[in-house]
Design a protein around this motif. Sequence first.
Motif, PDB file in Angstrom:
ATOM      1  N   HIS A  30       0.854  -1.182   0.000  1.00 31.17           N
ATOM      2  CA  HIS A  30       0.000   0.000   0.000  1.00 31.17           C
ATOM      3  C   HIS A  30       0.895   1.237   0.000  1.00 31.17           C
ATOM      4  CE1 HIS A  30      -3.853   1.913   0.783  1.00 31.17           C
ATOM      5  NE2 HIS A  30      -3.212   2.729   1.586  1.00 31.17           N
ATOM      6  N   GLU A  31       0.647   2.160  -0.913  1.00 33.03           N
ATOM      7  CA  GLU A  31       1.478   3.353  -1.043  1.00 33.03           C
ATOM      8  C   GLU A  31       0.978   4.467  -0.129  1.00 33.03           C
ATOM      9  OE1 GLU A  31       3.403   4.715  -4.951  1.00 33.03           O
ATOM     10  OE2 GLU A  31       1.594   5.945  -4.768  1.00 33.03           O
ATOM     11  N   VAL A  32       1.907   5.032   0.660  1.00 32.05           N
ATOM     12  CA  VAL A  32       1.612   6.140   1.566  1.00 32.05           C
ATOM     13  C   VAL A  32       2.722   7.180   1.453  1.00 32.05           C
ATOM     14  CG1 VAL A  32       0.300   4.730   3.215  1.00 32.05           C
ATOM     15  CG2 VAL A  32       2.767   4.986   3.515  1.00 32.05           C
ATOM     16  N   SER A  33       2.477   8.383   1.954  1.00 31.46           N
ATOM     17  CA  SER A  33       3.496   9.428   1.929  1.00 31.46           C
ATOM     18  C   SER A  33       4.602   9.113   2.934  1.00 31.46           C
ATOM     19  CB  SER A  33       2.880  10.784   2.273  1.00 31.46           C
ATOM     20  OG  SER A  33       2.513  10.817   3.650  1.00 31.46           O
ATOM     21  N   GLN A  34       5.706   9.823   2.820  1.00 30.69           N
ATOM     22  CA  GLN A  34       6.805   9.647   3.783  1.00 30.69           C
ATOM     23  C   GLN A  34       6.322   9.971   5.193  1.00 30.69           C
ATOM     24  OE1 GLN A  34      10.270   8.616   3.182  1.00 30.69           O
ATOM     25  NE2 GLN A  34       9.918   8.282   5.354  1.00 30.69           N
ATOM     26  N   GLU A  35       5.531  11.033   5.329  1.00 29.21           N
ATOM     27  CA  GLU A  35       5.007  11.417   6.641  1.00 29.21           C
ATOM     28  C   GLU A  35       4.106  10.325   7.215  1.00 29.21           C
ATOM     29  OE1 GLU A  35       2.642  15.086   8.828  1.00 29.21           O
ATOM     30  OE2 GLU A  35       2.442  14.842   6.667  1.00 29.21           O
ATOM     31  N   GLN A  36       3.221   9.779   6.399  1.00 30.94           N
ATOM     32  CA  GLN A  36       2.336   8.702   6.855  1.00 30.94           C
ATOM     33  C   GLN A  36       3.144   7.470   7.245  1.00 30.94           C
ATOM     34  OE1 GLN A  36      -0.121   8.683   3.317  1.00 30.94           O
ATOM     35  NE2 GLN A  36      -1.885   9.471   4.454  1.00 30.94           N
ATOM     36  N   TYR A  37       4.149   7.142   6.450  1.00 30.05           N
ATOM     37  CA  TYR A  37       5.013   5.986   6.741  1.00 30.05           C
ATOM     38  C   TYR A  37       5.728   6.192   8.075  1.00 30.05           C
ATOM     39  CZ  TYR A  37       8.343   2.198   5.907  1.00 30.05           C
ATOM     40  OH  TYR A  37       9.088   1.052   6.014  1.00 30.05           O
ATOM     41  N   ASP A  38       6.257   7.411   8.289  1.00 32.09           N
ATOM     42  CA  ASP A  38       6.963   7.714   9.538  1.00 32.09           C
ATOM     43  C   ASP A  38       6.033   7.583  10.747  1.00 32.09           C
ATOM     44  OD1 ASP A  38       9.257   8.199   8.049  1.00 32.09           O
ATOM     45  OD2 ASP A  38       9.052  10.389   8.137  1.00 32.09           O
ATOM     46  N   ILE A  39       4.782   8.020  10.578  1.00 38.17           N
ATOM     47  CA  ILE A  39       3.804   7.898  11.660  1.00 38.17           C
ATOM     48  C   ILE A  39       3.521   6.428  11.949  1.00 38.17           C
ATOM     49  CG2 ILE A  39       1.374   8.280  12.286  1.00 38.17           C
ATOM     50  CD1 ILE A  39       1.615  10.963  10.687  1.00 38.17           C
ATOM     51  N   LEU A  40       3.318   5.633  10.905  1.00 39.85           N
ATOM     52  CA  LEU A  40       3.068   4.198  11.081  1.00 39.85           C
ATOM     53  C   LEU A  40       4.217   3.523  11.821  1.00 39.85           C
ATOM     54  CD1 LEU A  40       1.569   3.578   7.556  1.00 39.85           C
ATOM     55  CD2 LEU A  40       0.373   3.089   9.702  1.00 39.85           C
ATOM     56  N   MET A  41       5.451   3.886  11.463  1.00 36.37           N
ATOM     57  CA  MET A  41       6.617   3.306  12.145  1.00 36.37           C
ATOM     58  C   MET A  41       6.703   3.790  13.593  1.00 36.37           C
ATOM     59  SD  MET A  41       8.108   1.151  10.179  1.00 36.37           S
ATOM     60  CE  MET A  41       9.852   0.918  10.372  1.00 36.37           C
ATOM     61  N   ALA A  42       6.460   5.087  13.809  1.00 37.65           N
ATOM     62  CA  ALA A  42       6.573   5.661  15.153  1.00 37.65           C
ATOM     63  C   ALA A  42       5.528   5.095  16.111  1.00 37.65           C
ATOM     64  CB  ALA A  42       6.462   7.178  15.082  1.00 37.65           C
ATOM     65  N   GLN A  43       4.334   4.805  15.612  1.00 38.90           N
ATOM     66  CA  GLN A  43       3.297   4.296  16.506  1.00 38.90           C
ATOM     67  C   GLN A  43       3.619   2.888  16.992  1.00 38.90           C
ATOM     68  OE1 GLN A  43       0.137   4.861  13.660  1.00 38.90           O
ATOM     69  NE2 GLN A  43      -0.338   2.685  13.587  1.00 38.90           N
ATOM     70  N   CYS A  44       4.569   2.229  16.391  1.00 41.88           N
ATOM     71  CA  CYS A  44       4.966   0.890  16.840  1.00 41.88           C
ATOM     72  C   CYS A  44       5.567   0.907  18.239  1.00 41.88           C
ATOM     73  CB  CYS A  44       5.954   0.267  15.849  1.00 41.88           C
ATOM     74  SG  CYS A  44       5.184  -0.265  14.305  1.00 41.88           S
ATOM     75  N   ARG A  45       6.055   2.052  18.693  1.00 42.37           N
ATOM     76  CA  ARG A  45       6.637   2.103  20.046  1.00 42.37           C
ATOM     77  C   ARG A  45       5.600   1.799  21.115  1.00 42.37           C
ATOM     78  NH1 ARG A  45       7.370   7.586  18.554  1.00 42.37           N
ATOM     79  NH2 ARG A  45       5.736   8.910  19.365  1.00 42.37           N
ATOM     80  N   TYR A  46       4.318   1.920  20.769  1.00 44.62           N
ATOM     81  CA  TYR A  46       3.235   1.645  21.719  1.00 44.62           C
ATOM     82  C   TYR A  46       2.646   0.245  21.562  1.00 44.62           C
ATOM     83  CZ  TYR A  46       3.410   6.741  21.882  1.00 44.62           C
ATOM     84  OH  TYR A  46       3.826   8.037  21.989  1.00 44.62           O
TER      85      TYR A  46
END
Length: 116
Positions: A30-46
């Motif tokens: 699924h294609e997402v923007s760099q910002e969306q990708y960064d958010i998806l990765m960052a939310q993994c900390r939770y």
Amino acid sequence: MMRIAAVAGLLVVMAASGATAAAGDGMQQHEVSQEQYDILMAQCRYSDTGKAKCRANVRELYRVGRTDPTLDCRTYAGVTVCGTLKLSAAERACVRGSEAKGLSFRRAEVECYVQS
């Protein structure tokens, strides 16, 4: 010959279900923007399922490209998350309790996800 029939059958099932094949991985990312990708990765900390597993899922399911305006991103309590959150049983119970106290589902989902 049976192998060819099995592969052909798999392709028919994939085509009927709307799945598309991509080079190498079997399914299209699924294609997402760099910002969306960064958010998806960052939310993994939770993530209660484990940070490494969560990040591996993001890398498998998403790739950087154009912004996806249909990706559900929201910010509550200063935390932004995107997509469907995989909640643990305790997080789901937290959401139900928060909703019972009048919090919206979307806000309760994010707040319970980051609190655990």
